[in-house]
Scaffold this active site. Structure first.
Site, short mmCIF file in Angstrom:
data_model
loop_
_atom_site.label_atom_id
_atom_site.label_comp_id
_atom_site.label_asym_id
_atom_site.label_seq_id
_atom_site.Cartn_x
_atom_site.Cartn_y
_atom_site.Cartn_z
CG ASP A 34 -0.20 0.00 2.52
OD1 ASP A 34 1.06 -0.07 2.50
OD2 ASP A 34 -0.85 0.08 3.58
N GLY A 35 2.18 1.12 -0.09
CA GLY A 35 3.05 2.30 -0.18
C GLY A 35 3.70 2.70 1.14
CE LYS A 189 11.57 33.38 -10.33
NZ LYS A 189 11.99 31.97 -10.23
C1 R5P Z 1 12.59 30.29 -6.83
O1 R5P Z 1 12.67 31.40 -6.34
C2 R5P Z 1 13.73 29.33 -6.85
O2 R5P Z 1 14.92 29.91 -6.46
C3 R5P Z 1 13.90 28.73 -8.24
O3 R5P Z 1 14.23 29.77 -9.13
C4 R5P Z 1 12.63 28.06 -8.67
O4 R5P Z 1 12.21 27.13 -7.71
C5 R5P Z 1 12.85 27.35 -9.99
O5 R5P Z 1 11.64 26.80 -10.40
P1 R5P Z 1 11.41 26.40 -11.91
O6 R5P Z 1 12.57 25.54 -12.34
O7 R5P Z 1 10.12 25.65 -11.89
O8 R5P Z 1 11.33 27.65 -12.71
#
Ligand code: R5P
Length: 291
Positions: A34-35, A189
């Protein structure tokens, strides 16, 4: 000290035992139909300080439960002290309530590990240091960025531009720059907390004709690195590499990154896989010897 070879990090545990000269305690693992997991320590831990090496990448819930069971087994079998060595610590990204109604995942993990008998924890490049304050016992995060940068020095990439894909990772690029000896910088970002969509920009970046290594703590879906690589190519970067501590590399992340023009993906053995070309064993061995 004795090193307990957690099933998710058995090879790393072996390497740590070799470098430190500490004795090893193998683990029997069985997964029921069951894991559910069953673990058993194959060696005495009575009156010992034990270090359980067990990463918690996918399947993270099973790996976390096995870590908790191993801690319980160590304490039940009269270990004096239990240090958890968890190279990739799952759920650390949810270290606060970002939106009303959310939970704080890492707080629950910290409480669970304490209840299981863990006395201290060592992890590597935790996503946000803030997560450590939820542990009601000693918790520290070490950085593996110098090890990753040294790999690139070994490839002849001295003076490469160390790029962080967002401002939060700039400290990572700066640690890499200290080894590589070139420049460092970051992209911007923005993440929409409701949709999860991200946008990246690199307005003032000058990478024309340069070798650039994108450094991050985690590569998950690869979207961040793919976006960064596209910007770098548009800006005339000559060669692009990427390095991360935790290469989760979900689905076709690796292919998408390589298709975006990245020459090589390098990660550590916090998440064992074909890109984990840098071992954390030297870093973690030094940490354990210093305890
Ligand atoms: C986010 O702030 C982390 O530092 C990574 O940049 C993030 O987890 C990367 O996620 P993904 O590869 O899905 O873009």
């Amino acid at each position: 000290m004795k090193i307990v070879l957690g099933p998710s990090s058995r090879l790393l545990g072996e390497r740590i035992a070799e470098l430190t000269g500490f004795g090893k305690v193998p683990v029997v693992l069985r997964i029921f139909p069951d894991g559910e997991s069953y673990v058993r320590l194959e060696g005495s831990v009575k009156d010992e300080h034990v270090a359980i090496v067990q990463t918690t990448c996918s399947p993270q819930d099973s790996n976390l439960m096995q870590l908790a069971f191993l801690a319980n087994a160590a304490k039940r079998n009269e270990a004096r002290k239990v240090t958890a060595v968890v190279p990739y610590l799952a759920y650390a990204r949810q270290d606060k309530m970002f939106l009303e109604g959310e939970n704080v995942s890492i707080e629950t993990i910290a409480d669970m590990l304490k209840a299981a008998g863990i006395d201290e924890i060592i992890t590597v490049n935790i996503h946000a240091e803030n997560a450590l304050r939820h542990f009601l016992f000693p918790a520290k995060s070490m950085s593996a960025i110098s090890l990753l940068a040294e790999y690139f020095v070994g490839k002849g990439c001295e003076e490469a531009f160390a790029l962080a894909p967002d401002k939060g990772a700039l400290y990572i690029a700066e640690q890499a720059k200290a080894v590589l000896g070139g420049e460092s910088g970051n992209l911007e970002k923005h993440r929409d907390r409701y949709t999860g969509q991200t946008t990246q920009t690199g307005k003032h970046l000058n990478v024309k004709g340069k070798t650039v290594i994108i450094f991050d703590d985690i590569i998950s879906t690869g979207g961040t690195i793919v976006g960064a690589a596209r910007i770098l190519k548009e800006k005339g970067a000559e060669r692009v590499f990427t390095a991360c501590v935790h290469g989760l590399l979900i689905g076709d992340a690796e292919k998408r990154i390589l298709d975006a023009g990245v020459e090589e993906i390098v990660s550590t053995d916090s998440v064992p896989g074909k890109n984990s070309k840098v071992s954390l064993a030297p870093l973690l061995s030094e940490a354990l010897k210093a305890l």
